[in-house]
Design a protein around this motif. Structure first.
Motif, PDB file in Angstrom:
ATOM      1  N   SER A 322       0.845  -1.197   0.000  1.00  0.00           N
ATOM      2  CA  SER A 322       0.000   0.000   0.000  1.00  0.00           C
ATOM      3  C   SER A 322       0.875   1.239   0.000  1.00  0.00           C
ATOM      4  O   SER A 322       2.085   1.176   0.251  1.00  0.00           O
ATOM      5  CB  SER A 322      -0.925   0.009   1.225  1.00  0.00           C
ATOM      6  N   TYR A 323       0.251   2.391  -0.288  1.00  0.00           N
ATOM      7  CA  TYR A 323       0.968   3.657  -0.199  1.00  0.00           C
ATOM      8  C   TYR A 323       1.249   3.994   1.259  1.00  0.00           C
ATOM      9  O   TYR A 323       0.616   3.458   2.179  1.00  0.00           O
ATOM     10  CB  TYR A 323       0.142   4.778  -0.833  1.00  0.00           C
ATOM     11  N   VAL A 324       2.152   4.944   1.471  1.00  0.00           N
ATOM     12  CA  VAL A 324       2.649   5.229   2.808  1.00  0.00           C
ATOM     13  C   VAL A 324       1.606   5.917   3.694  1.00  0.00           C
ATOM     14  O   VAL A 324       1.637   5.774   4.918  1.00  0.00           O
ATOM     15  CB  VAL A 324       3.933   6.094   2.721  1.00  0.00           C
ATOM     16  N   TYR A 325       0.642   6.644   3.110  1.00  0.00           N
ATOM     17  CA  TYR A 325      -0.282   7.434   3.924  1.00  0.00           C
ATOM     18  C   TYR A 325      -1.492   6.652   4.433  1.00  0.00           C
ATOM     19  O   TYR A 325      -2.174   7.109   5.336  1.00  0.00           O
ATOM     20  CB  TYR A 325      -0.788   8.639   3.131  1.00  0.00           C
ATOM     21  N   SER A 326      -1.795   5.501   3.826  1.00  0.00           N
ATOM     22  CA  SER A 326      -3.038   4.826   4.197  1.00  0.00           C
ATOM     23  C   SER A 326      -2.945   3.332   3.883  1.00  0.00           C
ATOM     24  O   SER A 326      -2.349   2.946   2.882  1.00  0.00           O
ATOM     25  CB  SER A 326      -4.221   5.439   3.439  1.00  0.00           C
ATOM     26  N   ASP A 367      -2.570  -4.164 -21.351  1.00  0.00           N
ATOM     27  CA  ASP A 367      -1.103  -4.152 -21.391  1.00  0.00           C
ATOM     28  C   ASP A 367      -0.598  -3.687 -20.043  1.00  0.00           C
ATOM     29  O   ASP A 367      -1.350  -3.088 -19.260  1.00  0.00           O
ATOM     30  CB  ASP A 367      -0.612  -3.220 -22.510  1.00  0.00           C
ATOM     31  N   GLN A 368       0.674  -3.946 -19.758  1.00  0.00           N
ATOM     32  CA  GLN A 368       1.222  -3.518 -18.478  1.00  0.00           C
ATOM     33  C   GLN A 368       2.715  -3.235 -18.583  1.00  0.00           C
ATOM     34  O   GLN A 368       3.400  -3.780 -19.443  1.00  0.00           O
ATOM     35  CB  GLN A 368       0.954  -4.553 -17.381  1.00  0.00           C
ATOM     36  N   TRP A 369       3.201  -2.376 -17.674  1.00  0.00           N
ATOM     37  CA  TRP A 369       4.597  -1.965 -17.645  1.00  0.00           C
ATOM     38  C   TRP A 369       5.094  -2.027 -16.200  1.00  0.00           C
ATOM     39  O   TRP A 369       4.408  -1.558 -15.284  1.00  0.00           O
ATOM     40  CB  TRP A 369       4.745  -0.530 -18.150  1.00  0.00           C
ATOM     41  N   LYS A 370       6.293  -2.548 -16.003  1.00  0.00           N
ATOM     42  CA  LYS A 370       6.893  -2.596 -14.673  1.00  0.00           C
ATOM     43  C   LYS A 370       7.769  -1.366 -14.487  1.00  0.00           C
ATOM     44  O   LYS A 370       8.623  -1.054 -15.311  1.00  0.00           O
ATOM     45  CB  LYS A 370       7.738  -3.868 -14.513  1.00  0.00           C
ATOM     46  N   THR A 371       7.535  -0.658 -13.374  1.00  0.00           N
ATOM     47  CA  THR A 371       8.283   0.575 -13.105  1.00  0.00           C
ATOM     48  C   THR A 371       9.305   0.346 -11.991  1.00  0.00           C
ATOM     49  O   THR A 371       9.363  -0.731 -11.387  1.00  0.00           O
ATOM     50  CB  THR A 371       7.331   1.713 -12.695  1.00  0.00           C
ATOM     51  N   GLY A 372      10.078   1.379 -11.705  1.00  0.00           N
ATOM     52  CA  GLY A 372      11.108   1.275 -10.663  1.00  0.00           C
ATOM     53  C   GLY A 372      10.739   1.968  -9.371  1.00  0.00           C
ATOM     54  O   GLY A 372      11.606   2.163  -8.512  1.00  0.00           O
ATOM     55  N   ALA A 373       9.455   2.327  -9.203  1.00  0.00           N
ATOM     56  CA  ALA A 373       9.033   3.043  -7.989  1.00  0.00           C
ATOM     57  C   ALA A 373       8.479   2.063  -6.965  1.00  0.00           C
ATOM     58  O   ALA A 373       7.520   1.335  -7.252  1.00  0.00           O
ATOM     59  CB  ALA A 373       7.986   4.091  -8.339  1.00  0.00           C
ATOM     60  N   TYR A 374       9.074   2.037  -5.772  1.00  0.00           N
ATOM     61  CA  TYR A 374       8.558   1.184  -4.702  1.00  0.00           C
ATOM     62  C   TYR A 374       7.272   1.790  -4.152  1.00  0.00           C
ATOM     63  O   TYR A 374       7.267   2.948  -3.696  1.00  0.00           O
ATOM     64  CB  TYR A 374       9.591   1.038  -3.585  1.00  0.00           C
ATOM     65  N   LYS A 375       6.212   1.012  -4.168  1.00  0.00           N
ATOM     66  CA  LYS A 375       4.908   1.543  -3.785  1.00  0.00           C
ATOM     67  C   LYS A 375       4.858   1.952  -2.317  1.00  0.00           C
ATOM     68  O   LYS A 375       4.258   2.975  -1.964  1.00  0.00           O
ATOM     69  CB  LYS A 375       3.817   0.513  -4.069  1.00  0.00           C
ATOM     70  N   GLN A 376       5.476   1.184  -1.448  1.00  0.00           N
ATOM     71  CA  GLN A 376       5.392   1.461  -0.019  1.00  0.00           C
ATOM     72  C   GLN A 376       6.191   2.686   0.413  1.00  0.00           C
ATOM     73  O   GLN A 376       6.079   3.129   1.554  1.00  0.00           O
ATOM     74  CB  GLN A 376       5.851   0.239   0.777  1.00  0.00           C
ATOM     75  N   LEU A 377       6.991   3.256  -0.503  1.00  0.00           N
ATOM     76  CA  LEU A 377       7.716   4.481  -0.226  1.00  0.00           C
ATOM     77  C   LEU A 377       7.023   5.696  -0.833  1.00  0.00           C
ATOM     78  O   LEU A 377       7.423   6.833  -0.578  1.00  0.00           O
ATOM     79  CB  LEU A 377       9.153   4.386  -0.770  1.00  0.00           C
ATOM     80  N   ALA A 378       5.990   5.467  -1.639  1.00  0.00           N
ATOM     81  CA  ALA A 378       5.307   6.558  -2.347  1.00  0.00           C
ATOM     82  C   ALA A 378       4.080   7.027  -1.581  1.00  0.00           C
ATOM     83  O   ALA A 378       3.426   6.250  -0.891  1.00  0.00           O
ATOM     84  CB  ALA A 378       4.902   6.100  -3.746  1.00  0.00           C
TER      85      ALA A 378
END
Length: 456
Positions: A322-326, A367-378
């Motif tokens: 999950s995201y960091v705020y909730s 379609d889908q794309w893998k990114t380099g952003a960690y979700k739990q830090l966003a």
């Protein structure tokens, strides 16, 4: 002998005095003992002093004194509140009197706002009355005054409709001039539908609209905004949904911005049993609400016209990130100039965000794309012109776009695009291509931003 009688008097029940006539009427007798001493015999009404009853009475008395003090403090508190309410009522009375004396000087919105304030004031008086658990002429007088003012407002609104219409036209002209003036002050000018740019350059200062429609700061989990692909006749529609936990139970629809401000919904969708959702990253796109459903875990679509529900499971998506705020922000829906998107993290991606394009007709993943952003830090993420942007906190009052992924070039970039937060935590941030704005649900408040793209 007198000393003995005084001692007996002190030991009598409740300290009562033994009348002298009782001494001589047989209640007190005297004789000489074997050793020649004087012996007195006294016959009292009660043989034992009721100490237990006196102790109980003392405790009851203490309890009563304490209760009286509590009630006095409550009355002092209510008296202060009542003074505030009376002051507000006086101000409201003056405004109604102004309307009554010159109704042509006010537009329809003023009447609606007055009605809202009257309803809120009536609720406050009712709450105070319930707290006191009593009725009084003062409350009756307040209710009468509120009803009378409501009648006056209703009557004034029907007065000379033609003049009110002219006032609305003039008010519209004034608004247009104000908008032109704002544009001259370098306010961000949107170029709707144009993606001929190199990405987001800056985010405007926040516009804090107001507290949510429930008037409850405890409803911290939710979202609001406009339909990102509105159908004909609903271009001005706004939506809102919130709860005291990251759950989805209902949605409110408003025909336009003024109705949103007045909290006057034209339709409320109560989610039926079995279709309740969780998480708060939902949006409205193409007259349908897309939100997260947990049984089974997947995405749900609610058609706002037919009230029909549909759901799809995304096998790769995990409900562990999950995201960091909730909590429970596992599926994040977004819409841009290219259509509908959903973002999630998977076990395979090791917690990094996966951006997926949604086939709106088939309601599946195209379609889908893998990114380099960690979700739990966003803090959150959104998509604009085919580019995913991730945000994170800088400090209590500042957020930044720190990462982007372009689905056309598969290029990743690091950014430091700062923008202000109204309050530290927020649960919904999404981009709307119909007006190129960001909509944020920030700790119970409606907040929006203008987005400026780099077109150089």
């Amino acid at each position: 002998m007198l000393l003995i009688l005084l001692l007996l008097q002190a030991l009598s029940p409740a300290g009562a005095w033994i009348p002298s006539e009782d001494w001589e009427s047989g209640n007190v007798t005297a004789s000489v003992g074997e050793a020649g001493q004087c012996v007195c015999h006294v016959f009292l009404p009660d043989t034992e002093f009721p100490a237990d009853r006196v102790q109980n009475m003392q405790q009851v008395s203490k309890d009563l004194i304490l209760e009286v003090e509590i009630q006095i403090k409550k009355m002092v508190s209510y008296e202060g509140k009542l003074e505030v309410y009376l002051s507000e009522l006086k101000d409201l009375t003056m405004r109604v009197a102004m309307l009554e004396s010159n109704p042509d000087d006010y537009i329809k919105l003023d009447f609606e706002l007055l009605r809202v304030e009257l309803r809120e004031f009536e609720a406050l008086v009712s709450q105070l009355k319930d707290s006191l658990n009593s009725s009084s002429p003062m409350f009756d007088a307040l209710y009468t005054e509120i009803r009378n003012m409501t009648l006056i407002v209703n009557q004034l609104e029907t007065y000379d409709k033609s003049n009110l219409e002219l006032i609305r036209i003039e008010f519209g002209k004034l608004q247009k001039k104000l908008e032109e003036c704002q544009e001259d002050q370098d306010v961000i000018k949107p170029d709707i539908g144009n993606c001929n740019h190199t990405g987001i350059m800056s985010i405007s200062k926040p516009t804090v609209v107001q507290l949510n429609a429930h008037l409850n700061a405890g409803f911290q989990y939710g979202g609001w905004g406009k339909d990102s692909k509105p159908i004909r006749g609903f271009e001005s529609m706004y939506w809102y949904g919130a709860y005291s936990s990251p759950s989805v139970y209902d949605f409110y629809l408003y025909s336009d911005y003024k109705k949103l401000l007045l909290r006057s919904a034209f339709k409320i969708h109560d989610i039926p049993s079995g279709w309740e959702g969780t998480g708060n990253n939902y949006i409205v796109h193409g007259n349908a609400i897309y939100y997260q459903h947990n049984t089974p875990f997947g995405m749900t679509k609610l058609n706002l016209t037919s009230s029909k529900y549909d759901s799809r499971v995304i096998p790769e998506a995990s409900n562990r990130f999950s995201y960091v705020y909730s909590p429970n922000q596992n599926l994040d829906f977004s819409a841009d100039e290219n259509g509908l998107w959903v973002m999630y993290a998977s076990e395979e991606s090791k917690g990094k965000l996966v951006l997926a394009k949604v086939d709106e007709k088939a309601f599946g993943i195209a379609d889908q794309w893998k990114t380099g952003a960690y979700k739990q830090l966003a803090g959150n993420a959104f998509v604009a012109c085919g580019v995913m942007y991730a945000t994170r906190s800088v400090d209590l009052n500042t957020e930044e776009i720190y990462y982007s992924y372009d689905t056309r070039t598969k290029e990743e970039k690091q950014h430091s695009i700062h923008f202000q937060k109204f309050q530290e935590k927020y649960t919904n941030l999404h981009y709307n291509p119909s007006d190129q704005k960001l909509y944020m649900y920030n700790n119970g408040y409606y907040v929006s931003y203008n987005v400026k793209f780099n077109r150089s």
